[in-house]
Write a protein that holds these residues in place. Structure first.
Motif, PDB file in Angstrom:
ATOM      1  N   LYS A   1      26.682  29.082  23.519  1.00  0.00           N
ATOM      2  CA  LYS A   1      27.335  27.768  23.500  1.00  0.00           C
ATOM      3  C   LYS A   1      26.582  26.750  22.641  1.00  0.00           C
ATOM      4  O   LYS A   1      27.149  26.163  21.716  1.00  0.00           O
ATOM      5  N   THR A   2      25.300  26.545  22.917  1.00  0.00           N
ATOM      6  CA  THR A   2      24.533  25.517  22.201  1.00  0.00           C
ATOM      7  C   THR A   2      24.405  25.851  20.716  1.00  0.00           C
ATOM      8  O   THR A   2      24.573  24.977  19.862  1.00  0.00           O
TER       9      THR A   2
ATOM     10  N   ASN B   1      25.961  23.495  17.748  1.00  0.00           N
ATOM     11  CA  ASN B   1      25.083  23.021  16.667  1.00  0.00           C
ATOM     12  C   ASN B   1      25.620  23.435  15.297  1.00  0.00           C
ATOM     13  O   ASN B   1      25.594  22.660  14.342  1.00  0.00           O
TER      14      ASN B   1
ATOM     15  N   SER C   1      24.959  16.026  24.452  1.00  0.00           N
ATOM     16  CA  SER C   1      23.578  16.523  24.438  1.00  0.00           C
ATOM     17  C   SER C   1      22.669  15.327  24.714  1.00  0.00           C
ATOM     18  O   SER C   1      23.144  14.240  25.043  1.00  0.00           O
ATOM     19  N   GLU C   2      21.384  15.536  24.525  1.00  0.00           N
ATOM     20  CA  GLU C   2      20.425  14.447  24.802  1.00  0.00           C
ATOM     21  C   GLU C   2      20.654  13.243  23.889  1.00  0.00           C
ATOM     22  O   GLU C   2      20.485  12.105  24.295  1.00  0.00           O
TER      23      GLU C   2
ATOM     24  N   LYS D   1      32.492  27.037  26.053  1.00  0.00           N
ATOM     25  CA  LYS D   1      31.648  26.595  27.175  1.00  0.00           C
ATOM     26  C   LYS D   1      31.038  27.795  27.913  1.00  0.00           C
ATOM     27  O   LYS D   1      29.910  27.738  28.381  1.00  0.00           O
TER      28      LYS D   1
ATOM     29  N   GLU E   1      20.466  20.276  18.470  1.00  0.00           N
ATOM     30  CA  GLU E   1      20.178  19.903  19.858  1.00  0.00           C
ATOM     31  C   GLU E   1      19.869  21.142  20.703  1.00  0.00           C
ATOM     32  O   GLU E   1      20.195  22.267  20.325  1.00  0.00           O
ATOM     33  N   ASP E   2      19.216  20.912  21.852  1.00  0.00           N
ATOM     34  CA  ASP E   2      18.806  22.026  22.711  1.00  0.00           C
ATOM     35  C   ASP E   2      19.828  22.379  23.783  1.00  0.00           C
ATOM     36  O   ASP E   2      20.126  23.538  24.004  1.00  0.00           O
ATOM     37  N   ASN E   3      20.339  21.380  24.459  1.00  0.00           N
ATOM     38  CA  ASN E   3      21.243  21.654  25.577  1.00  0.00           C
ATOM     39  C   ASN E   3      22.530  20.866  25.450  1.00  0.00           C
ATOM     40  O   ASN E   3      22.551  19.649  25.643  1.00  0.00           O
ATOM     41  N   TRP E   4      23.602  21.556  25.153  1.00  0.00           N
ATOM     42  CA  TRP E   4      24.917  20.912  25.082  1.00  0.00           C
ATOM     43  C   TRP E   4      25.692  21.204  26.368  1.00  0.00           C
ATOM     44  O   TRP E   4      25.575  22.287  26.933  1.00  0.00           O
ATOM     45  N   ASP E   5      26.484  20.218  26.770  1.00  0.00           N
ATOM     46  CA  ASP E   5      27.400  20.440  27.891  1.00  0.00           C
ATOM     47  C   ASP E   5      28.811  20.137  27.406  1.00  0.00           C
ATOM     48  O   ASP E   5      29.001  19.263  26.553  1.00  0.00           O
TER      49      ASP E   5
END
Length: 286
Positions: free
Chosen positions: A63-64, A68, A104-105, A58, A75-79
């Motif tokens: 991270k992203t 992936n 992600s989205e 994290k 994906e572009d933005n992972w949390d």
């Protein structure tokens, strides 16, 4: 009292000492974090091991890219959220606590992290209550819960919890059939709950879900042996409609993948090499 506050601070110092350096920073408030009942200061704590790895991920600048790579996504933005809970998802009285939720989205990934445990957690309804009553006889058949007098095949269904609605659609088990004993009496209960939570949470966000068992591969770890023998799913084996649900991934393999991937940044790579040493050292000490 001052004594209790001192004890809390001492415990927090011990917990911090049991977490990888970078990963300590992922816990914003040590007093309010949802700690497991187990002693997180112990070397064999699966919660501490999960924070070691997923906390390091994290807080990584990559991270992203790493997520992936691990999960074969674009994906572009992972949390990453540690110890996620939401009792509305399955209408639970007390929410399932998800070790790691990665979002992600378009995707939701639920991680169940294990270290030295023998199995998943069993169903509480077959255990005696404080009044020495057992709310379920261990079979999935119509019965009366002696505590609330509700009639249902599953005392949790009787309480309005939606597990069997999802079990019915995600597995070969049919909520209208009888099962003796109930297939979710033992460790399968926790695996089932993760699969159901992943699906219900993803549905609520119109996303796709995946769920995994992430474990430490070692002869000292019973779940590792069960994965090796392909017995870790218990009664769920061959019964999950989506064969990609609750697949096992080893921390050992994930560490190696991340280290190899990070060839382009020697400083970041070194942090992950040290994380690998840290996690392997824990396994040596258990």
């Amino acid at each position: 009292s001052k004594f209790n506050i001192y004890m809390d601070q001492q415990k927090i110092i011990r917990i911090k000492d049991n977490l990888y350096d970078r990963s300590v920073g992922v816990v914003e408030n040590f007093y309010e974090f949802k700690w497991h009942k187990e002693d997180v200061a112990q070397k064999n704590s699966s919660q501490a091991l999960a924070i070691d790895f997923w906390g390091c991920l994290k807080l990584s600048p990559y991270k992203t890219k790493l997520i992936n790579m691990i999960f074969n996504k674009k994906e572009d933005n992972w949390d990453i959220i540690l110890e996620y809970s939401d009792k509305k998802i399955l209408s639970e009285k007390r929410s399932s606590q998800i070790d790691v939720l990665i979002e992600s989205e378009h995707f939701v990934i639920i991680i169940e992290s294990k270290f030295t445990e023998k199995d998943g957690g069993g169903c509480s309804q077959v255990k005696k209550t404080t009044h020495f009553l057992v709310q379920c006889n261990g079979d999935y058949i119509e019965q009366t819960n002696p505590v609330n007098k509700k009639i249902a095949k599953c005392s949790l269904t009787g309480k309005g919890i939606k597990y069997w609605d999802y079990i019915n659609s995600l597995t070969e088990f049919d909520k209208n059939d009888d099962y003796s004993p109930c297939p979710f009496k033992k460790g399968e209960f926790q695996w089932m709950r993760n699969i159901c939570f992943a699906e219900a949470y993803a549905n609520s966000k119109q996303k796709k879900s995946e769920s995994y068992l992430v474990y430490f591969k070692s002869d000292k770890c019973p779940i590792s042996k069960k994965v090796e023998n392909d017995t870790y799913l218990g009664e769920l084996k061959g019964k999950i409609k989506n064969h990609h649900a609750f697949k096992p991934l080893s921390y050992n393999e994930l560490l190696d993948k991340c280290i190899i991937y990070l060839d382009f940044d020697s400083n970041e790579k070194q942090i992950w090499i040290e994380l690998k040493d840290w996690m392997y050292n824990k396994e040596k000490l258990i």
